[in-house]
Design an enzyme around this catalytic site. Sequence first.
Site, PDB file in Angstrom:
ATOM      1  N   LYS A 209      -6.424  -6.214   1.595  1.00 54.00           N
ATOM      2  CA  LYS A 209      -6.172  -4.951   2.363  1.00 54.00           C
ATOM      3  C   LYS A 209      -5.580  -3.698   2.098  1.00 54.00           C
ATOM      4  O   LYS A 209      -4.487  -4.267   1.699  1.00 54.00           O
ATOM      5  CB  LYS A 209      -6.700  -5.220   3.798  1.00 54.00           C
ATOM      6  CG  LYS A 209      -7.134  -3.856   3.858  1.00 54.00           C
ATOM      7  CD  LYS A 209      -9.049  -3.554   4.226  1.00 54.00           C
ATOM      8  CE  LYS A 209      -8.911  -1.813   5.183  1.00 54.00           C
ATOM      9  NZ  LYS A 209      -9.592  -1.420   3.341  1.00 54.00           N
TER      10      LYS A 209
ATOM     11  N   LYS B 219       3.035  -3.911   6.332  1.00 55.17           N
ATOM     12  CA  LYS B 219       2.076  -3.062   6.849  1.00 55.17           C
ATOM     13  C   LYS B 219       1.262  -3.387   7.441  1.00 55.17           C
ATOM     14  O   LYS B 219       1.029  -3.542   8.832  1.00 55.17           O
ATOM     15  CB  LYS B 219       1.620  -1.979   6.564  1.00 55.17           C
ATOM     16  CG  LYS B 219       0.980  -0.732   7.005  1.00 55.17           C
ATOM     17  CD  LYS B 219       0.187   0.124   6.193  1.00 55.17           C
ATOM     18  CE  LYS B 219       1.179   0.818   5.000  1.00 55.17           C
ATOM     19  NZ  LYS B 219       0.646   1.731   4.345  1.00 55.17           N
TER      20      LYS B 219
ATOM     21  N   LYS C 270      -3.492  -3.727  -3.280  1.00 53.48           N
ATOM     22  CA  LYS C 270      -4.342  -2.597  -3.757  1.00 53.48           C
ATOM     23  C   LYS C 270      -4.608  -1.963  -5.470  1.00 53.48           C
ATOM     24  O   LYS C 270      -4.267  -3.012  -6.255  1.00 53.48           O
ATOM     25  CB  LYS C 270      -2.511  -1.480  -3.790  1.00 53.48           C
ATOM     26  CG  LYS C 270      -2.340  -0.364  -3.854  1.00 53.48           C
ATOM     27  CD  LYS C 270      -2.395   0.422  -1.853  1.00 53.48           C
ATOM     28  CE  LYS C 270      -2.496   1.808  -2.153  1.00 53.48           C
ATOM     29  NZ  LYS C 270      -1.864   2.212  -1.108  1.00 53.48           N
TER      30      LYS C 270
ATOM     31  N   THR D 262      -4.490   8.794   9.681  1.00 57.93           N
ATOM     32  CA  THR D 262      -2.942   8.515   8.908  1.00 57.93           C
ATOM     33  C   THR D 262      -2.169   9.172   9.888  1.00 57.93           C
ATOM     34  O   THR D 262      -0.936   9.103  10.430  1.00 57.93           O
ATOM     35  CB  THR D 262      -2.637   8.414   7.434  1.00 57.93           C
ATOM     36  OG1 THR D 262      -4.402   6.999   7.162  1.00 57.93           O
ATOM     37  CG2 THR D 262      -1.586   8.062   6.863  1.00 57.93           C
TER      38      THR D 262
ATOM     39  N   SER E 175      -8.986   1.332   9.410  1.00 60.96           N
ATOM     40  CA  SER E 175      -9.552   1.131   8.057  1.00 60.96           C
ATOM     41  C   SER E 175     -10.423  -0.686   9.333  1.00 60.96           C
ATOM     42  O   SER E 175     -11.615  -0.732   8.912  1.00 60.96           O
ATOM     43  CB  SER E 175      -9.470   0.698   6.820  1.00 60.96           C
ATOM     44  OG  SER E 175      -9.065   1.821   6.117  1.00 60.96           O
TER      45      SER E 175
END
Length: 423
Positions: free
Chosen positions: A78, A102, A114, A198, A356
């Site tokens: 993710k 995270k 990523k 965020t 998300s």
Amino acid sequence: MSEKLSFVSPTANSPWGTYLSQVDRVVPYLGPLARWVETLKRPKRALIVDVPIEMDDGTIAHFEGYRVQHNMSRGPGKGGVRFHPDVTLEEVMALSAWMTIKTAAVNLPYGGAKGGIRVDPKKLSLQELEKITRRYTSEIGIIIGPHTDIPAPDVNTNGQIMAWMMDTYSMNTGGTATGVVTGKPLHLGGSLGRVKATGRGVFVTGREAARRLGMDLRGARIAVQGFGNVGSVAAELFAEAGAKIVAVQDHTGTIVNTNGLDLATLIPIANKEGVIAFKGGDVVPNEAFWDTACDILIPAALEGQITAERAQKTTAKLVLEGANGPTVPTADDILAERGVLVVPDVICNAGGVTVSYFEWVQDFSSFFWDEDEINVRLDRIMMNALNQIWDTADKHKITLRTATYAVACERILTARQERGLYP
Ligand code: GLU
């Protein structure tokens, strides 16, 4: 016994070098799980793709794209996709690794990944942007999917780009796979609250950190670097809580107003033209941003911004890392010595990936929650994670960053150990 990776040459302050030293610092707190730590020092899988597109003027241009799956021990990969002229494999590796930490820190059932394209999207027409997005998605299509690796927005990517990614993946696989990306527009399986998530997470963790420090948010002076989706939303929420936003920096420059910037006017101008087009503050040289007297510093732009020198001079008592990897290791040590509390990226900006996750769950169940439900759940997850990290930091007398790594790495490496090596 393990050999060093041959395809990157990290330095002490480069993103991957920063990440490696963060992992080294947690090893003493891992007990027998330390045996598995090498798994975190290399990506599981890294794909480099060529992205050729026909430009509006008829020429063919080639761009370099990446998707790195750092770790999948706890679930699918993710993490976002970044469009930026400075993107490199090494940077994307570090960003993917920070996603692993995270997602584990807030206990989401994901690994870390990523992606990115080395391109300045501001130089592309809308049509070129769509082409580059679609070709990139096709190229990484062999490793992404709703159950394998789920991209999302990051620097310079947004809901429209996620819609093109979802459509391209769906066209190539023959269905409508809404769960392949998150951060989509609302009517395409997106989630309420995702755009602000965020920034909201930065606020929620920052408010709790300020409370524990005995810092009153009313009148607190805040400096924000990066005024996109993260910085501007966090600034708004802090201003609502009574704080003064005294300095803002974005790619166009830096503005300062010791009485507090008027965000209602600034934000729409900043979104269109950049912060220096705003008339309600003084334009100062970029380096002066770090000298601005403030109580809270919010780096919400790119990596490596808080250098040793800037760490030495900041007057902030609290640093909230809205960006990924904004503080280099030497600066981290200086801040700790100076008694400046840092809420690290891997918890501070985890609100985005948390919503998300909600989006992905809603897509699979085809049942959508209201915004209050999203925000209540988000706040609860962030607060529980932060409290657990704080207890770990108190117990071992370590920084919040190392404590977050301790909590996260225990989860990741326990999963790694339980799964075992196969074949
Ligand atoms: N790009 C965001 C981050 O760095 C969000 C990633 C996601 O939602 O998967 O955390």
